[in-house]
Design an enzyme around this catalytic site. Structure first.
Site, PDB file in Angstrom:
ATOM      1  N   GLU A  21      -4.644   2.413  -4.339  1.00  0.00           N
ATOM      2  CA  GLU A  21      -3.187   2.447  -4.224  1.00  0.00           C
ATOM      3  C   GLU A  21      -2.628   1.149  -3.668  1.00  0.00           C
ATOM      4  OE1 GLU A  21      -4.762   4.609  -0.486  1.00  0.00           O
ATOM      5  OE2 GLU A  21      -5.360   4.262  -2.562  1.00  0.00           O
TER       6      GLU A  21
ATOM      7  N   ASP B 255       0.854  -1.185   0.000  1.00  0.00           N
ATOM      8  CA  ASP B 255       0.000   0.000   0.000  1.00  0.00           C
ATOM      9  C   ASP B 255       0.895   1.241   0.000  1.00  0.00           C
ATOM     10  OD1 ASP B 255      -3.069   0.803   0.742  1.00  0.00           O
ATOM     11  OD2 ASP B 255      -1.642   2.231   1.573  1.00  0.00           O
ATOM     12  N   ILE B 256       0.617   2.198  -0.889  1.00  0.00           N
ATOM     13  CA  ILE B 256       1.396   3.430  -0.932  1.00  0.00           C
ATOM     14  C   ILE B 256       1.015   4.296   0.261  1.00  0.00           C
ATOM     15  CG2 ILE B 256       1.917   5.523  -2.248  1.00  0.00           C
ATOM     16  CD1 ILE B 256       1.349   4.021  -4.794  1.00  0.00           C
TER      17      ILE B 256
END
Length: 392
Positions: free
Chosen positions: A195, A152-153
């Site tokens: 994301e 996950d960003i």
């Protein structure tokens, strides 16, 4: 089991490169011996556009091959397999009612668009879901490990808010390119949504999965993303869970890897965490240190001496001799490592009586409430916890 997309590409390549239909059918049989009935299903999807139940695939394909032989004998010439499939499905079954001619290269483009995410070029969610089941079955059949890595960003909303959604798209593309660069050919990477990304690491235990994940994390953190006149960088948090070590249930395994992402984020982000049998999404670490507590709502409020019990990114649990009102705003002065005490500010969300003027007080806070030293010190403590895998 190879990825659905890869299998389609291989079969399409065989169709265009085989010297003859006999050669093509021999290659199909060899591939089916390795990959199972998915080969027949994929062929029927490519050439006939139909979806067949697993227990019917092999028999249907054998009937089609036999039908081709009979047509060739009747007509006195070789009949190609595509013609045989079309004739058999129309005349002997009700599976194909309105056939349509599509050039193989055009179909390959359709396949690509169907199973790829348009923005990043990675596999899309539907393609991943189908491939994941095959990978689990393959791991079970051969007694192999299969690790799932969720990525996950970090702070992605802040990127969109600061630089615009086009910059956010560029960040997604950049992370996807790094994933493609760092993963092995046998690994499967997909954009899971928003994301979030996910990698399937075949024949990989959690230790080796961590090595790959950590290399990927560092690569992302060191990359400068340029968009128009802006330059920025991003970090990622990742979670690892492994079949069959953590679970043999496919859905549960995904959930465990996803939960590990929250442990990574809870330890300061830009971090990779193993799944741990922890009920809370945010890992708590026990720290027994004296703290000073004061309500901020009243200027003349008393300063209490208390004892910290648990600390995590999201809050602090401490024992106090006096109950504090729920939702009251408090400040807690707490020693962290060898540095001077730091000030934590948050709200009371839990009060539990332990008897004899003893109360457990739970407060919520965030790293934005802390100074830089507290962030780094507490994140360091938590990071050591999430980076050590369970003995199991």
């Amino acid at each position: 089991m190879v990825m659905v997309l890869s299998l389609k590409k291989r079969l399409i390549s065989l169709l265009t490169s085989a010297k003859s239909d006999t050669d093509f059918l021999d290659q199909v049989n060899k591939l089916a011996a390795l990959e199972g009935t998915a080969v027949f299903q994929t062929l029927l999807e490519i050439l006939g556009g139909i979806d067949i139940a697993e227990h019917e695939r092999k028999e249907l394909w054998q009937n089609i091959v036999y039908h081709r032989q009979q047509l060739s004998l009747t007509l006195g010439r070789d009949v190609d397999i595509t013609t045989a499939i079309s004739d058999y499905l129309q005349t002997r079954t009700s599976l194909l009612k309105h056939p349509r001619i599509v050039e193989t290269s055009a179909f390959e483009n359709i396949v690509h668009d169907t199973v790829h995410d348009n923005l990043t070029g990675l596999a899309n969610r539907p393609s991943f879901d189908q491939t994941y089941q095959q990978q689990i079955s393959m791991a079970e059949r051969h007694g192999d490990n299969l690790s799932v890595l969720f990525i996950d960003i970090d702070n992605f909303k802040d990127i969109n808010d600061t630089y615009g959604h086009a910059a956010g798209d560029e960040a997604l593309r950049t992370v996807a390119q790094i994933i493609q660069h760092e993963k092995r050919n046998s690994d499967i990477a997909a954009r899971y949504g928003g994301e979030e990304f996910v990698l399937l690491l075949s024949r990989t235990d959690n230790f080796n999965a961590y090595i790959l994940a950590e290399r990927l994390r560092k690569h992302v953190a060191e990359t400068i993303i340029k968009h128009r006149r802006d330059s920025f960088s991003v970090t990622i948090s990742g979670g690892i869970a492994t079949y069959p070590t953590h679970s043999t249930d496919p859905a549960e395994l995904l959930n465990l890897a996803d939960s590990a992402v929250y442990l990574a984020k809870g330890s300061g982000k830009n971090n990779i965490a193993f799944y741990k049998a922890e009920k809370r999404r945010y890992l708590r670490v026990k720290i027994h240190e004296p703290v000073l507590v004061k309500e901020l709502d009243f200027q003349d409020s008393t300063v209490f001496s208390a004892l910290s019990k648990d600390v995590c990114v999201g809050g602090l649990l401490f024992e106090n001799s006096y109950p504090l009102p729920i939702d009251s705003l408090i400040k807690v002065r707490m020693p962290v490592g060898d540095n001077p005490p730091v000030l934590l500010i948050g709200k009371v969300v839990r009060v539990e009586s332990l008897g004899d003027n003893r109360y457990d007080i739970g407060m919520t806070t965030s790293f934005r409430s802390m100074d830089k030293i507290a962030s780094e010190e507490i994140a360091s403590i938590l990071r050591k916890q999430v980076q050590s895998p369970d003995p199991s």
